[in-house]
Each structure stands twice: as structure tokens, then as C-alpha cells.
Design a protein around this motif. Structure first.
Motif, PDB file in Angstrom:
ATOM      1  N   PHE A  33       0.810  -1.209   0.000  1.00 20.43           N
ATOM      2  CA  PHE A  33       0.000   0.000   0.000  1.00 20.43           C
ATOM      3  C   PHE A  33       0.850   1.269   0.000  1.00 20.43           C
ATOM      4  CE2 PHE A  33      -3.110  -3.118   1.483  1.00 20.43           C
ATOM      5  CZ  PHE A  33      -4.179  -2.808   0.667  1.00 20.43           C
ATOM      6  N   GLY A  34       2.040   1.214   0.566  1.00 25.23           N
ATOM      7  CA  GLY A  34       2.943   2.368   0.557  1.00 25.23           C
ATOM      8  C   GLY A  34       3.278   2.793  -0.863  1.00 25.23           C
ATOM      9  N   LYS A  35       3.455   1.827  -1.753  1.00 21.85           N
ATOM     10  CA  LYS A  35       3.738   2.112  -3.164  1.00 21.85           C
ATOM     11  C   LYS A  35       2.598   2.920  -3.786  1.00 21.85           C
ATOM     12  CE  LYS A  35       3.064  -1.062  -6.429  1.00 21.85           C
ATOM     13  NZ  LYS A  35       3.218  -2.283  -7.224  1.00 21.85           N
ATOM     14  N   TYR A  36       1.364   2.540  -3.466  1.00 20.22           N
ATOM     15  CA  TYR A  36       0.214   3.239  -4.031  1.00 20.22           C
ATOM     16  C   TYR A  36       0.035   4.624  -3.397  1.00 20.22           C
ATOM     17  CZ  TYR A  36      -0.763  -1.055  -6.446  1.00 20.22           C
ATOM     18  OH  TYR A  36      -0.649  -2.145  -7.264  1.00 20.22           O
ATOM     19  N   TYR A  37       0.320   4.721  -2.124  1.00 15.53           N
ATOM     20  CA  TYR A  37       0.233   6.031  -1.473  1.00 15.53           C
ATOM     21  C   TYR A  37       1.266   6.980  -2.088  1.00 15.53           C
ATOM     22  CZ  TYR A  37      -0.544   9.601   2.011  1.00 15.53           C
ATOM     23  OH  TYR A  37      -0.864  10.787   2.615  1.00 15.53           O
ATOM     24  N   ASN A  38       2.480   6.482  -2.285  1.00 13.80           N
ATOM     25  CA  ASN A  38       3.538   7.305  -2.894  1.00 13.80           C
ATOM     26  C   ASN A  38       3.226   7.679  -4.333  1.00 13.80           C
ATOM     27  OD1 ASN A  38       5.015   7.277  -0.515  1.00 13.80           O
ATOM     28  ND2 ASN A  38       6.256   5.519  -1.136  1.00 13.80           N
ATOM     29  N   ALA A  39       2.393   6.882  -4.991  1.00 18.94           N
ATOM     30  CA  ALA A  39       1.991   7.178  -6.373  1.00 18.94           C
ATOM     31  C   ALA A  39       0.817   8.154  -6.440  1.00 18.94           C
ATOM     32  CB  ALA A  39       1.633   5.886  -7.095  1.00 18.94           C
ATOM     33  N   GLY A  40       0.314   8.579  -5.263  1.00 24.27           N
ATOM     34  CA  GLY A  40      -0.734   9.593  -5.251  1.00 24.27           C
ATOM     35  C   GLY A  40      -2.131   9.106  -4.933  1.00 24.27           C
ATOM     36  N   TYR A  41      -2.284   7.813  -4.692  1.00 18.48           N
ATOM     37  CA  TYR A  41      -3.604   7.302  -4.323  1.00 18.48           C
ATOM     38  C   TYR A  41      -3.911   7.701  -2.881  1.00 18.48           C
ATOM     39  CZ  TYR A  41      -3.569   4.638  -8.618  1.00 18.48           C
ATOM     40  OH  TYR A  41      -3.543   4.294  -9.940  1.00 18.48           O
ATOM     41  N   ARG A  42      -5.167   8.115  -2.643  1.00 17.85           N
ATOM     42  CA  ARG A  42      -5.560   8.563  -1.303  1.00 17.85           C
ATOM     43  C   ARG A  42      -6.824   7.905  -0.785  1.00 17.85           C
ATOM     44  NH1 ARG A  42      -1.084   9.531  -1.639  1.00 17.85           N
ATOM     45  NH2 ARG A  42       0.020  11.478  -1.280  1.00 17.85           N
ATOM     46  N   GLY A  43      -7.554   7.224  -1.655  1.00 20.74           N
ATOM     47  CA  GLY A  43      -8.773   6.549  -1.245  1.00 20.74           C
ATOM     48  C   GLY A  43      -8.734   5.091  -1.655  1.00 20.74           C
ATOM     49  N   LEU A  72      -3.743   1.556   7.262  1.00 21.03           N
ATOM     50  CA  LEU A  72      -4.026   2.351   6.061  1.00 21.03           C
ATOM     51  C   LEU A  72      -4.529   3.743   6.429  1.00 21.03           C
ATOM     52  CD1 LEU A  72      -5.692  -0.392   3.843  1.00 21.03           C
ATOM     53  CD2 LEU A  72      -3.353   0.504   3.693  1.00 21.03           C
ATOM     54  N   GLN A  73      -5.382   3.817   7.426  1.00 19.69           N
ATOM     55  CA  GLN A  73      -5.879   5.121   7.874  1.00 19.69           C
ATOM     56  C   GLN A  73      -4.736   5.953   8.462  1.00 19.69           C
ATOM     57  OE1 GLN A  73      -9.028   3.538  10.342  1.00 19.69           O
ATOM     58  NE2 GLN A  73     -10.587   4.003   8.805  1.00 19.69           N
ATOM     59  N   ASP A  74      -3.844   5.315   9.205  1.00 22.53           N
ATOM     60  CA  ASP A  74      -2.681   6.014   9.761  1.00 22.53           C
ATOM     61  C   ASP A  74      -1.747   6.522   8.668  1.00 22.53           C
ATOM     62  OD1 ASP A  74      -3.682   5.560  12.305  1.00 22.53           O
ATOM     63  OD2 ASP A  74      -2.238   3.959  12.797  1.00 22.53           O
ATOM     64  N   MET A  75      -1.694   5.797   7.543  1.00 21.38           N
ATOM     65  CA  MET A  75      -0.871   6.220   6.399  1.00 21.38           C
ATOM     66  C   MET A  75      -1.467   7.457   5.730  1.00 21.38           C
ATOM     67  SD  MET A  75       0.067   2.661   4.440  1.00 21.38           S
ATOM     68  CE  MET A  75       0.998   3.422   3.123  1.00 21.38           C
ATOM     69  N   GLY A  76      -2.770   7.648   5.907  1.00 24.99           N
ATOM     70  CA  GLY A  76      -3.427   8.782   5.276  1.00 24.99           C
ATOM     71  C   GLY A  76      -4.488   8.402   4.258  1.00 24.99           C
ATOM     72  N   PHE A  77      -4.737   7.110   4.100  1.00 18.16           N
ATOM     73  CA  PHE A  77      -5.781   6.672   3.179  1.00 18.16           C
ATOM     74  C   PHE A  77      -7.158   6.890   3.790  1.00 18.16           C
ATOM     75  CE2 PHE A  77      -2.492   3.848   1.264  1.00 18.16           C
ATOM     76  CZ  PHE A  77      -2.693   4.171  -0.069  1.00 18.16           C
ATOM     77  N   LYS A  78      -8.097   7.274   2.944  1.00 20.15           N
ATOM     78  CA  LYS A  78      -9.515   7.286   3.313  1.00 20.15           C
ATOM     79  C   LYS A  78     -10.076   5.953   2.827  1.00 20.15           C
ATOM     80  CE  LYS A  78      -9.768  12.250   2.592  1.00 20.15           C
ATOM     81  NZ  LYS A  78     -10.307  13.283   1.705  1.00 20.15           N
ATOM     82  N   ILE A  79     -10.893   5.326   3.657  1.00 22.01           N
ATOM     83  CA  ILE A  79     -11.380   3.976   3.376  1.00 22.01           C
ATOM     84  C   ILE A  79     -12.900   3.959   3.294  1.00 22.01           C
ATOM     85  CG2 ILE A  79     -11.414   1.581   4.209  1.00 22.01           C
ATOM     86  CD1 ILE A  79      -8.563   2.571   3.676  1.00 22.01           C
ATOM     87  N   LEU A  80     -13.412   3.198   2.328  1.00 23.83           N
ATOM     88  CA  LEU A  80     -14.847   2.985   2.220  1.00 23.83           C
ATOM     89  C   LEU A  80     -15.079   1.535   1.798  1.00 23.83           C
ATOM     90  CD1 LEU A  80     -17.629   5.226   1.093  1.00 23.83           C
ATOM     91  CD2 LEU A  80     -17.481   2.988  -0.029  1.00 23.83           C
ATOM     92  N   PHE A  81     -16.118   0.926   2.353  1.00 22.49           N
ATOM     93  CA  PHE A  81     -16.466  -0.451   2.037  1.00 22.49           C
ATOM     94  C   PHE A  81     -17.702  -0.450   1.158  1.00 22.49           C
ATOM     95  CE2 PHE A  81     -14.225  -0.192   5.995  1.00 22.49           C
ATOM     96  CZ  PHE A  81     -13.192  -1.083   5.784  1.00 22.49           C
ATOM     97  N   LEU A  82     -17.588  -1.099  -0.001  1.00 24.73           N
ATOM     98  CA  LEU A  82     -18.653  -1.129  -0.998  1.00 24.73           C
ATOM     99  C   LEU A  82     -19.103  -2.580  -1.147  1.00 24.73           C
ATOM    100  CD1 LEU A  82     -20.042   0.801  -3.117  1.00 24.73           C
ATOM    101  CD2 LEU A  82     -18.373  -0.082  -4.746  1.00 24.73           C
ATOM    102  N   SER A  83     -20.342  -2.853  -0.751  1.00 21.66           N
ATOM    103  CA  SER A  83     -20.812  -4.234  -0.735  1.00 21.66           C
ATOM    104  C   SER A  83     -22.210  -4.344  -1.316  1.00 21.66           C
ATOM    105  CB  SER A  83     -20.819  -4.736   0.717  1.00 21.66           C
ATOM    106  OG  SER A  83     -21.362  -6.036   0.786  1.00 21.66           O
ATOM    107  N   ASN A  84     -22.457  -5.458  -1.976  1.00 18.58           N
ATOM    108  CA  ASN A  84     -23.803  -5.756  -2.449  1.00 18.58           C
ATOM    109  C   ASN A  84     -24.649  -6.393  -1.349  1.00 18.58           C
ATOM    110  OD1 ASN A  84     -23.393  -4.731  -4.987  1.00 18.58           O
ATOM    111  ND2 ASN A  84     -23.000  -6.689  -5.968  1.00 18.58           N
ATOM    112  N   ASN A  85     -24.054  -6.614  -0.205  1.00 23.10           N
ATOM    113  CA  ASN A  85     -24.761  -7.216   0.926  1.00 23.10           C
ATOM    114  C   ASN A  85     -25.721  -6.228   1.563  1.00 23.10           C
ATOM    115  OD1 ASN A  85     -24.822  -9.758   2.321  1.00 23.10           O
ATOM    116  ND2 ASN A  85     -22.583  -9.766   2.164  1.00 23.10           N
ATOM    117  N   LYS A  86     -26.558  -6.756   2.460  1.00 24.61           N
ATOM    118  CA  LYS A  86     -27.516  -5.934   3.188  1.00 24.61           C
ATOM    119  C   LYS A  86     -26.810  -5.186   4.319  1.00 24.61           C
ATOM    120  CE  LYS A  86     -31.299  -9.039   2.087  1.00 24.61           C
ATOM    121  NZ  LYS A  86     -32.122 -10.120   2.563  1.00 24.61           N
ATOM    122  N   GLU A  87     -27.454  -4.129   4.782  1.00 20.94           N
ATOM    123  CA  GLU A  87     -26.817  -3.259   5.769  1.00 20.94           C
ATOM    124  C   GLU A  87     -26.373  -3.952   7.059  1.00 20.94           C
ATOM    125  OE1 GLU A  87     -27.000   1.216   7.550  1.00 20.94           O
ATOM    126  OE2 GLU A  87     -28.915   0.264   7.100  1.00 20.94           O
TER     127      GLU A  87
END
Length: 179
Positions: A19-29, A56-71
Motif C-alpha cells: 500500500f505504501g507504493k500506491y500512497y507514494n503514487a498519489g492514491y488517497r482513497g 491504512l488510515q494512519d498512512m493517510g488513506f480514506k477507506i470505504l467499504f462497498l458491498s452488495n450485501n444488506k446493511e
């Protein structure tokens, strides 16, 4: 035609992604699928998934979970790890992915998607223009509707493997130990 289902990267496990590689490449979410991507199908958040999301949150990523499941299923997991979520997301439709980026405050260029299924997760991410990472399912024991989708997935992955070999790229990345 099958290219619409190809991931940008195929890796052995969510827990092997650098994930560090992706953060360094500019990914934030990061938009995650849950079942068989972070934990076995229907399982609550475990120590490993909580540790990864915190890291990941400590690295600075914003996280969201996307699921087809019920709430109730999605909320149970997200309450344990801390993160925003969208349930009954309608994957592979791009609407859920677009809403996810809006909620994260990210763009197509700064968002990763990680999931275990080609015909919902990867196809939807590609429809939305998001970098997609396909991971091997954690557990082979799955609901029948998913098991049935795995057969045509094998065909698509065979073509993907051929394309990777032709281009001199790795088909399946083993990754590094994420711990």
C-alpha cells in the motif's frame, strides 16, 4: 471484449499489497469489497482486518467499504474496523463507485478498488474508471451464486494470463508480507 473484466493487478491476497507504493503514487482513497477480500464470507472483522484498516488510515488513506450485501452485515464489519460504507451497492453498476469517491472526496485518479470477483468488483471499478486490484478469494467455500460465477471467471483469467505473458507482465503477483 474480455478486457473489460481484466484487473489492473491480480495479487494473491489483500494482505500482500504494498500500500505504501500506491500512497507514494498519489492514491488517497481505497474502496474495499468485504467478503472473501478482507475476511471469509459473512465473518466479522478479525484482528488482521482491523490492523490493516488502522494501518491504512494512519498512512493517510480514506477507506470505504462497498458491498452488495444488506446493511446489517456491512454495518457489523464497518463498526468494528471504522470506516464509511455503502450497502446494496449494485455492483457492477458504476453508481456505487461514483458515490463512494464522492463520500471519500477522491477522484478516479486517486482511488483504488480491491475485491475478489471479476464480474462485480473489477468490472464495476473498470466501469467507473478506477484502478482495480483483484485478490484471490480467502475461502473457496462460497454461496452457490458466487460459485457459479467462478467458472466463467476461470475462462476470463486464462485469457488475462495469456495477455500478461504476451506482454511480459506478471499474471499473479505474490506481493509482500503486509505485517
Amino acid at each position: 471484449m474480455l478486457e473489460r473484466f481484466y484487473p489492473d493487478i491480480y495479487i494473491s491476497s489483500t494482505y500482500k499489497i504494498d500500500f505504501g507504493k500506491y500512497y507514494n503514487a498519489g492514491y488517497r482513497g481505497i474502496i474495499f469489497d468485504i467478503d472473501n477480500t478482507l475476511v471469509t464470507h459473512g465473518a466479522p472483522a478479525d484482528k488482521r482486518s482491523r490492523k490493516l484498516i488502522k494501518k491504512l488510515q494512519d498512512m493517510g488513506f480514506k477507506i470505504l467499504f462497498l458491498s452488495n450485501n444488506k446493511e446489517p452485515r456491512v454495518k457489523m464489519f464497518c463498526d468494528a474496523v471504522g470506516g464509511k460504507y455503502i450497502f446494496k451497492a449494485g455492483k457492477p453498476g458504476k453508481k456505487g463507485y461514483m458515490r463512494a469517491m464522492e463520500m471519500l472526496g477522491t477522484s478516479r485518479e486517486t482511488t483504488l478498488f480491491i475485491g475478489d470477483q471479476l464480474f462485480t468488483d473489477v468490472w464495476g471499478a473498470r466501469n467507473a474508471g478506477i484502478f482495480s486490484i483483484l485478490v484471490r478469494p480467502i475461502n473457496k467455500k462460497e454461496e452457490i451464486q458466487i460459485v457459479l460465477k467462478r467458472y466463467p471467471e476461470k475462462i476470463v483469467l486464462a485469457f488475462y494470463r495469456h495477455k500478461c505473458q504476451k506482454q511480459g507482465k506478471k499474471y499473479l503477483e505474490e506481493g509482500t508480507d503486509g505485517d
